[in-house]
Structures are given as structure tokens and as C-alpha cells.
Design an enzyme around this catalytic site. Structure first.
Site, PDB file in Angstrom:
ATOM      1  CG  HIS A   1       3.000  -0.771  -2.213  1.00  0.00           C
ATOM      2  ND1 HIS A   1       3.653  -1.289  -3.309  1.00  0.00           N
ATOM      3  CD2 HIS A   1       1.850  -1.469  -2.096  1.00  0.00           C
ATOM      4  CE1 HIS A   1       2.930  -2.279  -3.804  1.00  0.00           C
ATOM      5  NE2 HIS A   1       1.844  -2.413  -3.087  1.00  0.00           N
TER       6      HIS A   1
ATOM      7  NE  ARG B   1      -2.223  -3.403  -1.485  1.00  0.00           N
ATOM      8  CZ  ARG B   1      -3.129  -2.476  -1.825  1.00  0.00           C
ATOM      9  NH1 ARG B   1      -3.835  -1.868  -0.910  1.00  0.00           N
ATOM     10  NH2 ARG B   1      -3.312  -2.173  -3.106  1.00  0.00           N
TER      11      ARG B   1
ATOM     12  NE  ARG C   1      -2.365  -8.955  -2.056  1.00  0.00           N
ATOM     13  CZ  ARG C   1      -2.099  -7.777  -2.590  1.00  0.00           C
ATOM     14  NH1 ARG C   1      -2.633  -7.437  -3.749  1.00  0.00           N
ATOM     15  NH2 ARG C   1      -1.314  -6.915  -1.977  1.00  0.00           N
TER      16      ARG C   1
ATOM     17  CD  GLU D   1      -2.352  -9.020  -8.742  1.00  0.00           C
ATOM     18  OE1 GLU D   1      -2.212  -7.832  -8.465  1.00  0.00           O
ATOM     19  OE2 GLU D   1      -2.086  -9.936  -7.938  1.00  0.00           O
TER      20      GLU D   1
ATOM     21  CG  ASN E   1      -3.360  -0.745  -7.853  1.00  0.00           C
ATOM     22  OD1 ASN E   1      -4.205  -0.008  -8.343  1.00  0.00           O
ATOM     23  ND2 ASN E   1      -3.281  -0.992  -6.560  1.00  0.00           N
ATOM     24  CG  ASP E   2       0.378  -5.543  -9.802  1.00  0.00           C
ATOM     25  OD1 ASP E   2       1.376  -4.871 -10.108  1.00  0.00           O
ATOM     26  OD2 ASP E   2       0.200  -6.013  -8.671  1.00  0.00           O
TER      27      ASP E   2
ATOM     28  NE  ARG F   1       1.775  -1.012  -8.218  1.00  0.00           N
ATOM     29  CZ  ARG F   1       1.001  -1.829  -7.494  1.00  0.00           C
ATOM     30  NH1 ARG F   1       0.746  -3.054  -7.928  1.00  0.00           N
ATOM     31  NH2 ARG F   1       0.451  -1.425  -6.388  1.00  0.00           N
TER      32      ARG F   1
ATOM     33  CB  CYS G   1      -9.108  -5.058  -4.310  1.00  0.00           C
ATOM     34  SG  CYS G   1      -7.957  -6.201  -5.095  1.00  0.00           S
TER      35      CYS G   1
HETATM   36  C1  PEP Z   1      -3.459  -4.414  -7.550  1.00  0.00           C
HETATM   37  O1  PEP Z   1      -2.468  -4.856  -8.129  1.00  0.00           O
HETATM   38  O2  PEP Z   1      -4.349  -3.759  -8.107  1.00  0.00           O
HETATM   39  C2  PEP Z   1      -3.635  -4.637  -6.110  1.00  0.00           C
HETATM   40  C3  PEP Z   1      -4.760  -4.336  -5.514  1.00  0.00           C
HETATM   41  O3  PEP Z   1      -2.603  -5.126  -5.407  1.00  0.00           O
HETATM   42  P1  PEP Z   1      -1.281  -4.322  -5.003  1.00  0.00           P
HETATM   43  O4  PEP Z   1      -1.546  -2.864  -5.227  1.00  0.00           O
HETATM   44  O5  PEP Z   1      -1.037  -4.641  -3.587  1.00  0.00           O
HETATM   45  O6  PEP Z   1      -0.285  -4.895  -5.937  1.00  0.00           O
HETATM   46 MG    MG Z   2      -1.158  -6.354  -7.282  1.00  0.00          MG
END
Ligand code: PEP
Ligand code: MG
Length: 566
Positions: free
Chosen positions: A185, A292, A328, A427, A450-451, A461, A498
Site C-alpha cells: 500500500h 478504495r 469498492r 482477485e 495485486n491479489d 505481496r 483495477c
Molecule cells: C487488487 O488486489 O488488485 C486491488 C486492486 O486491490 P488492493 O490493491 O486494494 O488489494
Molecule cells: Mg485486493
């Protein structure tokens, strides 16, 4: 030179500001009461004026409610009870001031913490904060404070929390952290703040000293400490080139995102709050593809009320002026904690009680958010999506709660939009594989790479040790993305992305070829992505993508893309 992960591109040349709490070591010594008392009084006055100064600087940024913590600290520092107990100990036991301060503080904290009353337990935190500052002043140790930075600096830290990044002022030219990966983050925040960042730079805390000269090359992921003149010159030129490229991209701000053979996609921005909307619009975003909302919760000391949330959603929808806004619902848990909510102890919080799992359990929290969103829906074009959906039942349950709250509001006579779309994040690999079934029920998908990458590759991650497994170009990931988009299209639904992959220049041709409809990314990546889209042919990208999914490794995919795209 140290190597890390380039998390937010750019080059910064400045001084190190080391964000590291000083280590306070208290040694008991014999002391002259008059000398120690004078020392204590002086440190106490400095402590009060430090807090006043920090409050004054923070007042430009924070609300009255958020500033209340400083008042509590000032009150504690001015409490005659605290000072008189410490002075009594200095006089009676003939000990040094820092020892007496530490002993009295420990005693008070223990008493407050054992009380069966939230208010008193919070006072324990105030005593801890104030006496820590007091001890540092007695020992001549500096407590770093991001809000006080007043010269061009690169912040060096173990990690930066969302509240740390919220405090960065314009003198903070970038940051380097010891831990983290491209999708942690702090990295995402750096991109939305438009400052260069290198994360996962292990050894940085040991190597960098406060005040050192530093070059942050967040194009390559390098950090250079105390560079010579020639190196500084070289990087000044690099920084200039970056600035020129940024300027040149501005002509694309109002251009449509259409490929050379006439296929239009949507390029949107990811936001963490109301203040990020400006950046999305400045960089030519055609919508918000991910809001977010957890930051509303993380930047508060209580669960935000329905009205507080309503105001935030209304503001974003209004500012986006009818453009699509995908909000979200609460995605808390994993690495995102709340100071006012006790999460269960779990071995693997990333695989645990979080996001929609928590919301379906604590429906009171979920319903409050949904009501705020539904009420705000009349101010723009709202899409709602649920995070971390693994099963069709979870989606159905969440959607049913949405429908119930919508019906209740209508029955109460509240005006609501009839065109709210309700979709989900894809995700979790289970959702991607089963996308055709989900698409029968969801209005849209947004792929959270990302997830999705974290769970597909089983690689945390947040960990720099396994960051090599963050492989957006791995054919396994491309196949899951393909299945998701095809699943959506089969049911006439749209598919967006996203996760950070959506803004990776070399991923854009592949995603265009796989048929992605919406790309949502950090605002600062939008214009570069538009440059790619407007210079590519969809038909060529389709062929490229079909070839790519047949390859065996991420390296082969990347090589193929590079060989086709200038
Ligand atoms: C993701 O997981 O790709 C996502 C966009 O959400 P976050 O990065 O907030 O987990
Ligand atoms: Mg995510």
C-alpha cells in the site's frame, strides 16, 4: 548503491530524512535533586512547545476532530499530577530525571491500562506518547515527524503507513522503504502522491544516516547514498528527461482512448479518497475504476457513520460529473488494520477474516456503508463492487443485502438511482476460473491483479523476499485474466482491471488484445497508457495475446511483447 523495487517512477535528489523512532535507554543514576529538577522542568517545557508546534503545522491539514489528540497530549503534559510525582521521586530517591520520568510513566500506564473503561485506557496511550517525548528531550534524542520536514528530503523508513503518507508535505520528494513490493500500500500511495519511491530496499536503514545526500532512482529501483558530483549531474539530467516526458504526455489529456483500428476502451483512475479525484481528472481519467473506501475507515478513529460516508461518496460522484465511479465496499484486514477494531489473531491474515468475509459476518458495518452509497447514487453514475469474492454464494448474499437496503431506503421515501451497477472484484483464482457463472449474476468484473497474482503464485505481496513471484506476465495470470474477460463477455457484461497490472505499459497491449473494456490505474499512469492504446491496433494485439497465453514463462511473454511494441 542499494537495490530495491521501483514502486513509483521518477528521480529525486535530496537529503535523507530518517523516519526511525529513537531507541530510548534509561539508566538509573544518582542525581542532585536541584539539577535534575531543573533539567526535568526544561524538558517538560520543550515537550509542550514541541506538541504545540506539531499541532500548529498539522492544523493546516487536519480537521478539528483529528487535532483533538494533540489537545489531549498537551493536557497530559500540563497535568500537575504527572510533574509533581516525577519531581517527588527525583527529590526523595535522588535519581536522575529520565529514570524518574520512566518509572512514574510505567506506573501510570499500568494503572490506566488495567482500568475497565475505554476512556481511561486511551489515556494510557497519551501518557506513553507524552512521556516518550519527554524522555527523548531529556536524553537529547530527536523524534522524527514527517509533518515537520522543511527541506527537500527523501524519507527513509522501514515502511510507511497510510497515516505516515498522509503527513508527507511538499518537501518530501520521495521515499525509500526497507520492506514492501510493487503492490504494497505504501507503493500505491506513492503513485497517487506522484512522488518517486523505492520499496523493499533491504539494508537502507542501516546504510542511510539522517542528513546524507541521496539519489532515488525509482525508474530502476536504485538508491545511491552520498553520490559524487558526476553522479549527481548524471541524475539531474535523468530527472529532467522524466519531467520533459511527463510534460509531453499532457497533450493526450483530452484525447479519446481509441486504438488505431477504432476500438475504444476506458482509462480510469484508482482513488483512496475525495482528494485524489483531482489527480484523476488532471491526468485525463475517464472515470474512477476503484475507490478504495477502506481509507475512510483507516483515517478515522471510529467506524465512519452513514452520514460521514454519504458526504464522501456524494463529493466523489459530484466531482466526477456523471463519469462512472466504481466504489469498492470495505476491504479491510490482511495488512489493513483499524485502530478501533480488534481483528481475531490469525496465522495468515491475508487468507483470513477480511473484506467481504468480514462484511457478511458484521452486516451492521456493511449495511451502513451500503446505505450511504445508495443514498449518494443520485449524484452521479455509481457502480458498487464487493472485494475478495470467492464463491457465488458470497456474491448472492452481498447483493441480497444491497437489495434489502435499497428497498428500505425507497420505502423511507429516499431518492435512489435505478441504474446502480453491482459487480465484483475478481482477485481470487476461484472467481477467475468460475467467471462464466459469476457473470450471470454480477453486472461487471474488475480484476484485482495485486491479489490475484499474490493468491495464484502463493506469494505474499508485502514480502520483498518473494517479490520475484509478482509476475503479471506469467501465462498463468494471463489465462486467468482471459477466462475472466471471456466469462463477462459471454453474458454481455463488461470487464475492467483495477490492479496495478492495468497501468503497466507492456501489459496494455496484452489486455487490449484479451478484450479488457476498462483499465483503472494510479492517475499518474493514465497518460502513458493512453499513448500506448492510441498507437496500437486491436487486431494485432489480439494475435499477440493469443500467442502470449500459449507461452511457458513470464520472460518469454515480456520478450514477445517488447518485440512487437515499439
Ligand atoms: C487488487 O488486489 O488488485 C486491488 C486492486 O486491490 P488492493 O490493491 O486494494 O488489494
Ligand atoms: Mg485486493
Amino acid at each position: 548503491m542499494l537495490k530495491g523495487i521501483a514502486a513509483s517512477s521518477g528521480v529525486a535528489i535530496a537529503k535523507v530524512y530518517k523516519l526511525e523512532q529513537p531507541k530510548v535507554e534509561i539508566v538509573k543514576k544518582e542525581g542532585d535533586p536541584a539539577v535534575e529538577t531543573a533539567k526535568f522542568n526544561e524538558a517538560l517545557e520543550k515537550t509542550k512547545s514541541d506538541i504545540e508546534r506539531i499541532k500548529e503545522i498539522a492544523s493546516k491539514r487536519l480537521s478539528d476532530e483529528e487535532l483533538a489528540v494533540f489537545d489531549a497530549h498537551l493536557m497530559m503534559a500540563s497535568d500537575p499530577e504527572l510533574a509533581s510525582q516525577i519531581i517527588a521521586m527525583i527529590e526523595n530517591d535522588k535519581v536522575n530525571a529520565e529514570y524518574a520520568t520512566d518509572a512514574v510513566a510505567t506506573q501510570m500506564i499500568t494503572i490506566f491500562e488495567s482500568m475497565d473503561n475505554d476512556y481511561m485506557r486511551e489515556r494510557a496511550a497519551d501518557v506513553k506518547d507524552v512521556t516518550f517525548r519527554l524522555k527523548c528531550n531529556l536524553l537529547g534524542l530527536m523524534i522524527p515527524d514527517l509533518g515537520l520536514i522543511n527541506e527537500d528530503s527523501v524519507v527513509v523508513a522501514y515502511d510507511l503507513t497510510p497515516s505516515d503518507t498522509a503527513q508527507l508535505n511538499t518537501y518530501a520528494k520521495g521515499f525509500a522503504t526497507a520492506i514492501g513490493g510493487r503492490t504494497s500500500h505504501s507503493a500505491i500511495m506513492a503513485r497517487s502522491l506522484e512522488i518517486p519511491a523505492v520499496v523493499g530496499c533491504s539494508g537502507i536503514l542501516e546504510a542511510a544516516n539522517h542528513g546524507d545526500n541521496i539519489i532515488l532512482d525509482a525508474l530502476e529501483g536504485n538508491v545511491i547514498l552520498n553520490p559524487d558530483e558526476a553522479t549527481i549531474k548524471e541524475y539531474e539530467a535523468k530527472a529532467k528527461a522524466v519531467a520533459e516526458e511527463k510534460e509531453a504526455l499532457k497533450v493526450l489529456k483530452t484525447a479519446k482512448s481509441i486504438s488505431t483500428d477504432g476500438h475504444q476502451v476506458e482509462l480510469a483512475g484508482n482513488i483512496g479518497g475525495v482528494k485524489d479525484v483531482e489527480g484523476v481528472l488532471n491526468f485525463g481519467g475517464e472515470g474512477v475504476g476503484l475507490f478504495r473506501t477502506e481509507f475512510l475507515y483507516m483515517n478515522s478513529d471510529h467506524f465512519p457513520t452513514e452520514d460521514e460516508q454519504f458526504e464522501a461518496y456524494k463529493e466523489v460522484l459530484t466531482a466526477m460529473g456523471g463519469r462512472k465511479v466504481v466504489v469498492r465496499t470495505l476491504d479491510i484486514g490482511g495488512d489493513k488494520k483499524l485502530s478501533y477494531f480488534q481483528f481475531p489473531e490469525e496465522m495468515n491474515p491475508f487468507l483470513g477474516y477480511r473484506a467481504i468475509r468480514l462484511c457478511l459476518d458484521r452486516t451492521d458495518i456493511f449495511r451502513t456503508q451500503l446505505r450511504a452509497l445508495i443514498r449518494a447514487s443520485v449524484y452521479g453514475r455509481l457502480c458498487i463492487m464487493f472485494p475478495m469474492i470467492a464463491t457465488v454464494k458470497e456474491f448472492r448474499d452481498a447483493k441480497a443485502i444491497f437489495n434489502e437496503e435499497k428497498e428500505k431506503l425507497v420505502a423511507e421515501g429516499v431518492k435512489v438511482s435505478d441504474t446502480i451497477e453491482v459487480g465484483m472484484m475478481v482477485e481470487i483464482p476461484a472467481a477467475a476460473v468460475n467467471a462464466d457463472n459469476f457473470a450471470k449474476e454480477a453486472d461487471f468484473f474488475s480484476i484485482g491483479t495485486n491479489d490475484l497474482i499474490q493468491y495464484t503464485m502463493a506469494a505474499d505481496r508485502m514480502s520483498e523476499h518473494v517479490s520475484y513471484l509478482y509476475q503479471p506476465y506469467n501465462p498463468s495470470i494471463l489465462r486467468l485474466v482471459k477466462a475472466t474477460i471471456e466469462g463477462a463477455h459471454k453474458e454481455g457484461k463488461w470487464a475492467g482491471m483495477c490492479g496495478e497490472m492495468a497501468g503497466e505499459p507492456y501489459a496494455v497491449p496484452l489486455l487490449l488484445g484479451l478484450g479488457l473494456d476498462e483499465f483503472s490505474m494510479s492517475a499518474t499512469s493514465i497518460l502513458k497508457a493512453r499513448k500506448m492504446v492510441t498507437s496500437l491496433s486491436k487486431a494485432d494485439c489480439e494475435k499477440l495475446a493469443q500467442e502470449a497465453v500459449q507461452l511457458a514463462t513470464a520472460e518469454e511473454v515480456l520478450e514477445l511483447v517488447k518485440s512487437r511494441v515499439a
